[in-house]
Design a protein around this motif. Structure first.
Motif, PDB file in Angstrom:
ATOM      1  N   ALA A   1       5.441  -7.647   0.106  1.00  0.00           N
ATOM      2  CA  ALA A   1       6.284  -8.590   0.830  1.00  0.00           C
ATOM      3  C   ALA A   1       7.044  -9.445  -0.179  1.00  0.00           C
ATOM      4  O   ALA A   1       6.610  -9.616  -1.318  1.00  0.00           O
TER       5      ALA A   1
ATOM      6  N   ASP B   1       1.527 -14.583   2.436  1.00  0.00           N
ATOM      7  CA  ASP B   1       1.222 -14.751   3.854  1.00  0.00           C
ATOM      8  C   ASP B   1       1.953 -13.746   4.737  1.00  0.00           C
ATOM      9  O   ASP B   1       1.582 -13.558   5.901  1.00  0.00           O
ATOM     10  N   ALA B   2       2.987 -13.095   4.188  1.00  0.00           N
ATOM     11  CA  ALA B   2       3.718 -12.081   4.950  1.00  0.00           C
ATOM     12  C   ALA B   2       3.091 -10.695   4.841  1.00  0.00           C
ATOM     13  O   ALA B   2       3.493  -9.776   5.563  1.00  0.00           O
ATOM     14  N   LEU B   3       2.100 -10.523   3.967  1.00  0.00           N
ATOM     15  CA  LEU B   3       1.430  -9.229   3.830  1.00  0.00           C
ATOM     16  C   LEU B   3       0.655  -8.900   5.103  1.00  0.00           C
ATOM     17  O   LEU B   3       0.073  -9.780   5.741  1.00  0.00           O
ATOM     18  N   HIS B   4       0.619  -7.631   5.464  1.00  0.00           N
ATOM     19  CA  HIS B   4      -0.126  -7.247   6.659  1.00  0.00           C
ATOM     20  C   HIS B   4      -1.612  -7.003   6.342  1.00  0.00           C
ATOM     21  O   HIS B   4      -2.397  -6.740   7.253  1.00  0.00           O
ATOM     22  N   ILE B   5      -1.959  -7.086   5.060  1.00  0.00           N
ATOM     23  CA  ILE B   5      -3.358  -7.004   4.628  1.00  0.00           C
ATOM     24  C   ILE B   5      -3.685  -8.274   3.854  1.00  0.00           C
ATOM     25  O   ILE B   5      -2.901  -8.707   3.010  1.00  0.00           O
TER      26      ILE B   5
ATOM     27  N   ALA C   1       0.506  -2.605   0.530  1.00  0.00           N
ATOM     28  CA  ALA C   1       1.251  -3.660   1.220  1.00  0.00           C
ATOM     29  C   ALA C   1       2.146  -4.359   0.205  1.00  0.00           C
ATOM     30  O   ALA C   1       1.793  -4.474  -0.970  1.00  0.00           O
TER      31      ALA C   1
END
Length: 199
Positions: free
Chosen positions: A70, A97-101, A68
């Motif tokens: 971002a 906070d934009a990471l999908h994990i 991941a």
């Protein structure tokens, strides 16, 4: 050789770094990167030690390899409001906070950080030259900010941002004296610099 992990305890680690703190212009950028254990990128290093061509080539490799990633940013207005240090941390938080994990450990380049509400962190001085995930984050932050400055230069070509990236070179400072600050300049930075004149 860069380290892949801070600890062998199996926690999901995320490297974080910023770009543009010393610039007189525009947003500060930050990146957050989670790399898998099997990801080996031979040229990976602190972005400041790489050429522009290598940085952009590595950006593609990082984005392909990362579990991941971002990029976050904080505006010049936020820099003037909070100061550059805390605005840099704000940009890091936005990238995280934009990471999908959700990471379980943050590796922060430098010696200070505004703690994340959910994730413990470790500050590492010169971490971008020690840990692969931080080096990767430094490359993403730097190249995405360079893209931003290239676009800004097209809007305000008088300041040479295609070359100086907004940093306070003598020519940039002279151009500010000649043309005045642009709407993208950081007011809190501009008011601190000394005028430069040939007179």
């Amino acid at each position: 050789m860069l380290e892949l992990n801070y600890s062998a305890d199996g926690l999901i680690e995320c490297g974080c770094d910023e770009a543009g703190r010393g610039s007189l212009v525009g947003d500060v950028f930050a990146a957050a990167v989670i790399l898998p254990d099997h990801c080996v990128i031979p040229e990976l290093n602190d972005s400041k030690k790489l050429t522009e061509k290598v940085r952009y080539r590595l950006r593609l490799r990082i984005e392909q390899c990362a579990v991941a990633w971002a990029v976050g940013r904080a505006s010049a207005e936020e820099i003037d409001k909070y100061n550059i240090l805390h605005a840099s941390f704000l940009a890091m938080h936005r990238a995280i906070d934009a990471l999908h994990i959700l990471p379980e450990r943050l590796l922060i380049d430098g010696n200070r950080f505004d703690a994340h509400s959910k994730i413990p962190h470790h500050c590492i001085i010169k971490g971008d030259a020690k840990f692969a995930s931080i080096a990767a984050a430094s490359i993403l932050a730097k190249t995405y900010r360079d893209d931003y400055m290239a676009a800004a230069h097209k809007r305000y070509p008088s300041y040479g941002w295609d070359r100086n990236k907004g940093y306070p070179t003598p020519l940039h400072r002279k151009n500010i004296e000649q043309f005045g600050p642009s709407p993208l300049h950081r007011y809190s930075f501009i008011k601190k610099i000394s005028p430069i004149s040939d007179r």
